[in-house]
Every structure is written in structure tokens, then in C-alpha cells.
Write a protein that holds these residues in place. Sequence first.
Motif, PDB file in Angstrom:
ATOM      1  N   MET A   1       0.873  -1.303   0.190  1.00 62.06           N
ATOM      2  CA  MET A   1      -0.232  -0.177  -0.002  1.00 62.06           C
ATOM      3  C   MET A   1       0.683   1.399   0.160  1.00 62.06           C
ATOM      4  O   MET A   1       0.300   2.420  -0.111  1.00 62.06           O
ATOM      5  CB  MET A   1      -1.023   0.044   1.442  1.00 62.06           C
ATOM      6  N   ILE A   2       2.110   0.790   0.323  1.00 58.61           N
ATOM      7  CA  ILE A   2       2.978   2.174   0.237  1.00 58.61           C
ATOM      8  C   ILE A   2       3.777   2.465  -0.835  1.00 58.61           C
ATOM      9  O   ILE A   2       4.379   1.364  -1.492  1.00 58.61           O
ATOM     10  CB  ILE A   2       4.067   1.996   1.624  1.00 58.61           C
ATOM     11  N   PRO A   3       3.946   3.798  -1.361  1.00 57.16           N
ATOM     12  CA  PRO A   3       4.653   3.624  -2.517  1.00 57.16           C
ATOM     13  C   PRO A   3       5.916   3.405  -2.858  1.00 57.16           C
ATOM     14  O   PRO A   3       6.428   2.615  -3.727  1.00 57.16           O
ATOM     15  CB  PRO A   3       4.205   5.286  -3.077  1.00 57.16           C
ATOM     16  N   MET A   4       6.683   3.493  -1.418  1.00 55.79           N
ATOM     17  CA  MET A   4       8.094   2.977  -1.494  1.00 55.79           C
ATOM     18  C   MET A   4       8.261   1.440  -1.117  1.00 55.79           C
ATOM     19  O   MET A   4       9.263   0.981  -1.202  1.00 55.79           O
ATOM     20  CB  MET A   4       8.856   3.831  -0.393  1.00 55.79           C
ATOM     21  N   LYS A   5       7.035   0.733  -1.292  1.00 58.12           N
ATOM     22  CA  LYS A   5       6.973  -0.612  -1.199  1.00 58.12           C
ATOM     23  C   LYS A   5       7.744  -1.196  -0.007  1.00 58.12           C
ATOM     24  O   LYS A   5       7.931  -2.368   0.031  1.00 58.12           O
ATOM     25  CB  LYS A   5       7.623  -1.202  -2.374  1.00 58.12           C
ATOM     26  N   ARG A   6       7.796  -0.721   1.074  1.00 55.52           N
ATOM     27  CA  ARG A   6       8.162  -1.061   2.422  1.00 55.52           C
ATOM     28  C   ARG A   6       7.660  -0.417   3.607  1.00 55.52           C
ATOM     29  O   ARG A   6       7.206   0.855   3.312  1.00 55.52           O
ATOM     30  CB  ARG A   6       9.750  -1.082   2.538  1.00 55.52           C
ATOM     31  N   ILE A   7       7.749  -0.904   4.653  1.00 50.82           N
ATOM     32  CA  ILE A   7       7.506  -0.149   6.019  1.00 50.82           C
ATOM     33  C   ILE A   7       8.614   0.473   6.527  1.00 50.82           C
ATOM     34  O   ILE A   7       9.888   0.188   6.050  1.00 50.82           O
ATOM     35  CB  ILE A   7       6.650  -0.830   7.045  1.00 50.82           C
ATOM     36  N   ALA A   8       8.617   1.687   7.390  1.00 50.98           N
ATOM     37  CA  ALA A   8       9.710   2.260   8.024  1.00 50.98           C
ATOM     38  C   ALA A   8      10.565   1.529   8.848  1.00 50.98           C
ATOM     39  O   ALA A   8      10.087   0.656   9.616  1.00 50.98           O
ATOM     40  CB  ALA A   8       9.218   3.533   8.404  1.00 50.98           C
ATOM     41  N   GLU A   9      11.820   1.757   8.875  1.00 48.22           N
ATOM     42  CA  GLU A   9      12.767   1.387   9.958  1.00 48.22           C
ATOM     43  C   GLU A   9      12.479   2.303  11.137  1.00 48.22           C
ATOM     44  O   GLU A   9      12.279   3.509  10.745  1.00 48.22           O
ATOM     45  CB  GLU A   9      14.162   1.390   9.611  1.00 48.22           C
ATOM     46  N   SER A  10      12.331   1.779  12.333  1.00 44.03           N
ATOM     47  CA  SER A  10      12.200   2.940  13.383  1.00 44.03           C
ATOM     48  C   SER A  10      13.231   3.853  13.719  1.00 44.03           C
ATOM     49  O   SER A  10      12.876   5.062  13.948  1.00 44.03           O
ATOM     50  CB  SER A  10      12.245   2.202  14.863  1.00 44.03           C
ATOM     51  N   GLU A  11      14.563   3.478  13.137  1.00 47.23           N
ATOM     52  CA  GLU A  11      15.524   4.753  13.112  1.00 47.23           C
ATOM     53  C   GLU A  11      15.389   5.724  12.265  1.00 47.23           C
ATOM     54  O   GLU A  11      15.615   6.996  12.364  1.00 47.23           O
ATOM     55  CB  GLU A  11      16.887   3.989  12.782  1.00 47.23           C
ATOM     56  N   GLU A  12      14.406   5.607  11.178  1.00 46.78           N
ATOM     57  CA  GLU A  12      14.208   6.433  10.165  1.00 46.78           C
ATOM     58  C   GLU A  12      13.356   7.479  10.692  1.00 46.78           C
ATOM     59  O   GLU A  12      13.447   8.710  10.407  1.00 46.78           O
ATOM     60  CB  GLU A  12      13.383   5.942   8.985  1.00 46.78           C
ATOM     61  N   ILE A  13      12.193   7.163  11.688  1.00 55.18           N
ATOM     62  CA  ILE A  13      11.360   7.907  12.104  1.00 55.18           C
ATOM     63  C   ILE A  13      11.951   8.654  13.371  1.00 55.18           C
ATOM     64  O   ILE A  13      11.731  10.050  13.530  1.00 55.18           O
ATOM     65  CB  ILE A  13      10.212   7.342  12.771  1.00 55.18           C
ATOM     66  N   ALA A  14      12.789   7.981  13.723  1.00 61.26           N
ATOM     67  CA  ALA A  14      13.551   8.827  14.929  1.00 61.26           C
ATOM     68  C   ALA A  14      14.487   9.834  14.698  1.00 61.26           C
ATOM     69  O   ALA A  14      14.488  10.939  15.280  1.00 61.26           O
ATOM     70  CB  ALA A  14      14.384   7.717  15.811  1.00 61.26           C
ATOM     71  N   LYS A  15      15.043   9.798  13.508  1.00 62.28           N
ATOM     72  CA  LYS A  15      15.705  11.017  12.761  1.00 62.28           C
ATOM     73  C   LYS A  15      14.933  12.124  12.649  1.00 62.28           C
ATOM     74  O   LYS A  15      15.119  13.346  12.743  1.00 62.28           O
ATOM     75  CB  LYS A  15      16.462  10.691  11.394  1.00 62.28           C
ATOM     76  N   GLY A  16      13.731  11.839  12.195  1.00 62.26           N
ATOM     77  CA  GLY A  16      12.721  13.163  12.027  1.00 62.26           C
ATOM     78  C   GLY A  16      12.622  13.697  13.336  1.00 62.26           C
ATOM     79  O   GLY A  16      12.129  15.005  13.520  1.00 62.26           O
ATOM     80  N   ILE A  17      12.224  12.897  14.362  1.00 62.89           N
ATOM     81  CA  ILE A  17      12.058  13.324  15.752  1.00 62.89           C
ATOM     82  C   ILE A  17      13.155  14.152  16.252  1.00 62.89           C
ATOM     83  O   ILE A  17      13.112  15.413  16.859  1.00 62.89           O
ATOM     84  CB  ILE A  17      11.861  11.956  16.552  1.00 62.89           C
ATOM     85  N   VAL A  18      14.531  13.535  16.035  1.00 59.40           N
ATOM     86  CA  VAL A  18      15.471  14.352  16.459  1.00 59.40           C
ATOM     87  C   VAL A  18      15.923  15.764  15.822  1.00 59.40           C
ATOM     88  O   VAL A  18      16.183  16.705  16.371  1.00 59.40           O
ATOM     89  CB  VAL A  18      16.959  13.741  16.113  1.00 59.40           C
ATOM     90  N   PHE A  19      15.503  15.827  14.481  1.00 61.86           N
ATOM     91  CA  PHE A  19      15.452  17.000  13.821  1.00 61.86           C
ATOM     92  C   PHE A  19      14.513  18.003  14.190  1.00 61.86           C
ATOM     93  O   PHE A  19      15.010  19.340  14.538  1.00 61.86           O
ATOM     94  CB  PHE A  19      14.994  16.558  12.323  1.00 61.86           C
ATOM     95  N   LEU A  20      13.289  17.606  14.591  1.00 66.25           N
ATOM     96  CA  LEU A  20      12.207  18.530  15.136  1.00 66.25           C
ATOM     97  C   LEU A  20      12.717  19.207  16.494  1.00 66.25           C
ATOM     98  O   LEU A  20      12.328  20.171  17.097  1.00 66.25           O
ATOM     99  CB  LEU A  20      10.906  17.892  15.272  1.00 66.25           C
ATOM    100  N   LEU A  21      13.384  18.311  17.296  1.00 64.52           N
ATOM    101  CA  LEU A  21      13.941  18.950  18.431  1.00 64.52           C
ATOM    102  C   LEU A  21      15.190  19.661  18.383  1.00 64.52           C
ATOM    103  O   LEU A  21      15.719  20.491  19.396  1.00 64.52           O
ATOM    104  CB  LEU A  21      14.335  17.466  19.471  1.00 64.52           C
ATOM    105  N   SER A  22      15.926  19.696  17.278  1.00 67.50           N
ATOM    106  CA  SER A  22      17.165  20.121  17.128  1.00 67.50           C
ATOM    107  C   SER A  22      17.073  21.723  16.774  1.00 67.50           C
ATOM    108  O   SER A  22      15.827  22.384  16.290  1.00 67.50           O
ATOM    109  CB  SER A  22      17.852  19.667  15.991  1.00 67.50           C
ATOM    110  N   GLU A  23      18.146  22.460  16.900  1.00 69.16           N
ATOM    111  CA  GLU A  23      18.174  24.026  16.398  1.00 69.16           C
ATOM    112  C   GLU A  23      18.057  24.225  14.870  1.00 69.16           C
ATOM    113  O   GLU A  23      17.766  25.320  14.487  1.00 69.16           O
ATOM    114  CB  GLU A  23      19.435  24.596  16.942  1.00 69.16           C
TER     115      GLU A  23
END
Length: 245
Positions: free
Chosen positions: A205-227
Motif C-alpha cells: 500500500m506504500i509507494p516506497m513498497k516497504r514499511i519504515a525502520e524505527s531509526e528513520e522515524i527517530a531521525k525526524g524526531i531528532v530534527f524537530l528537537l534540534s536547532e
Amino acid sequence: MKNKVALVTGATSGIGKSTAVILASKGAKVVIAARREEKGQQVVEEIRALGGEAVFLKMDVASEESIRDGIQWIVDQYGRLDLAVNSAGISKTPAPLVDTDTKDLQDAFQTNVIGLFACMKYEVQQMLKTGGGAIVNVSSIAGIRPTNLSNAYSASKFAVEALTKVAAKEMASQNIRINSIAPGPTKSEITEGLGDTMIEKFSQMIPMKRIAESEEIAKGIVFLLSEEASFTTGTTLVMDGGFII
């Protein structure tokens, strides 16, 4: 993020754990907050083995008293709270509306909404005392575009989105940034429990044809926390491989 004090709830597995590991690698002092002490201590040991700093804090986000006392413990130990990731949450077995128990909705809201509300409340109270901070709430694409059979979960995540935006608007002038992240299907204990067939169904169902790795989502979270996200508040970062396009 060096020497900043960071709280991560639900940090014993999945997105929460990956976020804690990355924050520690960037120099933050990470508090692993969760109910499962043995799992939490394992994460602490993993972070320390990599040269990071972490401690475990037993916390149940379904209990406001546990949240209040836990955040006070952090401040007593470190003198401040700079960053917070509200990742703890539950997901109920998918079911149509007519077959969904009222208790399933109540349980989802108790943890995913009321628990998150209490976390933000006490996190913000401490951040106001020390000049600011950053918070990321882990939402879901189910909180942006609901899917069939997800009544309780989708409703709770829509509420997370609303709470995030209201709090962000209130705190924007106080140097406290509050954002959310909306992952699509992601490798975790929950998805592993669904089995390979369901994971493959999600992947198709996902255009990229895979589900995410948890580390990929974590990187987005860390970006939002960062300066690097210093002018970003009240937004939702969607990370779903194109799922809701």
C-alpha cells in the motif's frame, strides 16, 4: 544537543528506543521512561556501551501521578528538562465501529491522549522555569487520514494532533516549540505481532513498497528537537513513504 536533558517515554522499543539512542549519540542526557524496567535497563546499557549517558525511570503514562512524580524526579536529578519525546502509546485490535468495545476507546484515550496531555503539562511547567525547550509528540498518519477499522486509535491520534497544535500556539512566545510526527507503518513490537502477511500488505500500500525502520522515524524526531528546526512549531512531520499521498 550536548548536555541537554531529554525525556523519552515509551523508550524500551521501536521509535522511542531508536530516538533515545540517537539523542544520546548527540550528547544528550537521556531519561528512558517506561513501565518495563528490565527492557529499560537494557536500553540504558546499550546507550552506555556506545559512550552515551542514560538512566531508566519507571513511568506509566496512564497515570498522571506517575508522570508528575517522574518529571519532578528528572528535575531533582538534573535541575532542568530541555527536550521531551512523548512516544508511549497503545494500539487496539482493528475492528469496525459496531464491534468496537467502548473500553477500547477509553483505553486508547487514557494512554494516547490523557497521558500525553499530562506529559506535556508537566514538561512545559518545567521548561517555563528554565527558559524554554522542545517537545515532539508521536502521532500517526491515522491522526491525519483515518483508515477503516481504526476507530479508537484514529480518534486518539486526531486528538494528539489537536493537543499538539493548541499547546504549540500557547507556548510559541515562551521559547517552547511543540511539534508532532506522523509515521506510517513502522517496524516495532506492534507490527511484528501482526505477522509477515499483514506487513507485506502494508508494504504494497506504500509507494516506497516497504514499511519504515524505527531509526528513520527517530531521525525526524531528532530534527524537530534540534536547532535546525528552530522556527518550526505546531507542525506535523509526516514520514510514511508516500502512504497518504
